[in-house]
Design an enzyme around this catalytic site. Sequence first.
Site, PDB file in Angstrom:
ATOM      1  N   SER A 249      -4.568   0.281 -47.959  1.00  0.00           N
ATOM      2  CA  SER A 249      -5.691   0.071 -48.860  1.00  0.00           C
ATOM      3  C   SER A 249      -6.908   0.792 -48.271  1.00  0.00           C
ATOM      4  O   SER A 249      -6.785   1.922 -47.813  1.00  0.00           O
ATOM      5  CB  SER A 249      -5.936  -1.428 -49.046  1.00  0.00           C
ATOM      6  OG  SER A 249      -7.006  -1.665 -49.915  1.00  0.00           O
TER       7      SER A 249
ATOM      8  N   LYS B  24      -8.424   0.695 -55.591  1.00  0.00           N
ATOM      9  CA  LYS B  24      -8.124  -0.029 -54.357  1.00  0.00           C
ATOM     10  C   LYS B  24      -8.414  -1.525 -54.498  1.00  0.00           C
ATOM     11  O   LYS B  24      -7.705  -2.354 -53.919  1.00  0.00           O
ATOM     12  CB  LYS B  24      -8.924   0.569 -53.194  1.00  0.00           C
ATOM     13  CG  LYS B  24      -8.468   1.960 -52.770  1.00  0.00           C
ATOM     14  CD  LYS B  24      -7.025   1.951 -52.274  1.00  0.00           C
ATOM     15  CE  LYS B  24      -6.623   3.280 -51.670  1.00  0.00           C
ATOM     16  NZ  LYS B  24      -5.223   3.294 -51.210  1.00  0.00           N
TER      17      LYS B  24
ATOM     18  N   SER C 131       3.700  13.798 -45.881  1.00  0.00           N
ATOM     19  CA  SER C 131       3.549  15.215 -45.553  1.00  0.00           C
ATOM     20  C   SER C 131       2.372  15.470 -44.617  1.00  0.00           C
ATOM     21  O   SER C 131       2.339  16.481 -43.913  1.00  0.00           O
ATOM     22  CB  SER C 131       3.394  16.060 -46.824  1.00  0.00           C
ATOM     23  OG  SER C 131       2.240  15.673 -47.550  1.00  0.00           O
TER      24      SER C 131
ATOM     25  N   TYR D  82     -12.138   5.344 -57.431  1.00  0.00           N
ATOM     26  CA  TYR D  82     -11.296   5.115 -56.248  1.00  0.00           C
ATOM     27  C   TYR D  82     -11.358   3.643 -55.829  1.00  0.00           C
ATOM     28  O   TYR D  82     -10.325   3.007 -55.602  1.00  0.00           O
ATOM     29  CB  TYR D  82     -11.760   6.015 -55.103  1.00  0.00           C
ATOM     30  CG  TYR D  82     -11.030   5.791 -53.802  1.00  0.00           C
ATOM     31  CD1 TYR D  82      -9.765   6.335 -53.593  1.00  0.00           C
ATOM     32  CD2 TYR D  82     -11.606   5.029 -52.781  1.00  0.00           C
ATOM     33  CE1 TYR D  82      -9.089   6.128 -52.398  1.00  0.00           C
ATOM     34  CE2 TYR D  82     -10.934   4.821 -51.593  1.00  0.00           C
ATOM     35  CZ  TYR D  82      -9.681   5.376 -51.397  1.00  0.00           C
ATOM     36  OH  TYR D  82      -9.010   5.159 -50.220  1.00  0.00           O
TER      37      TYR D  82
END
Length: 286
Positions: A137, A155, A11, A151
Amino acid sequence: MKKNVLITGTSSGVGFECAVLFGRNHYKVYASMRNPDKGDKLRKIIEEENLNMEIIPLDVTDLSTIQSAVDSIIAKDGRIDVLVNNAGAGFGKTVEQSTEKEIRWITDTNYLGVVFCTRAVLPFMRKQKQGHIINISSVGGLVGQPFNELYCGAKFAVEGFAEALATYVTDAFNIKITNVEPGGISTEFMSSAVAKTTVEGQLSKGEYLPIFERYMAGNMKRANESEQQVYQTGQEVAQVVFSVAKNENPPLRVRTSKWAEDFCQLKTQADPDGTKLVRQIKESFL
């Protein structure tokens, strides 16, 4: 034969740019997004340029939508050539100040979404003896950073998942695995991450405040150093993704800018693209 590609999170940002770039280069694109109502910008380009692209619903935190999306592609094309695991969310907040719901959400969105989308396409890629899984990544998957432990943890998990998978599916089934590792990206992703940090993070008080202020000042300084190209555009990262997809022998991992390369150098200098380690693991275990 024309190849098709399934891209998650299209999007806006990198996902949007990837969808347009692949479409303009004659791929059949399945541009997935959690809420297809947010696809008006992409629909306009599809119509104006007559791109071979279909917007489909897919929420990486909802297994039923993942399987439905994959099944619909197989029903139409009988194959999936490339999966771009792009959907993700930025988050900057201490683990101490994060709720259980937030911790599960950031992990589900940035890591488990990659796992479940990959799991859904693997049977078909195995059957066709060909495929490429590209994960968006981050340098945060190689280098931990302040206020980004959740976060970065997600990752880092993506990096380990991809590295392990690459040790056996590539040789056995010709399924290639690549992690694309950007630094900062000047997209809605970054705006969302900052909002999560400053508005919801509640870091404007307490003992974390002095550290947080130094962290944010450093971020602002880097953002203003345009000559060092700290922050890339979504288009620039998409170009790296597309280049990787065209590569017959793609790397396991690739940084998308000089800044990202320099930032990760201590972690990557012995094996910049990850191929040496994969070869060593195969020789040791297989």
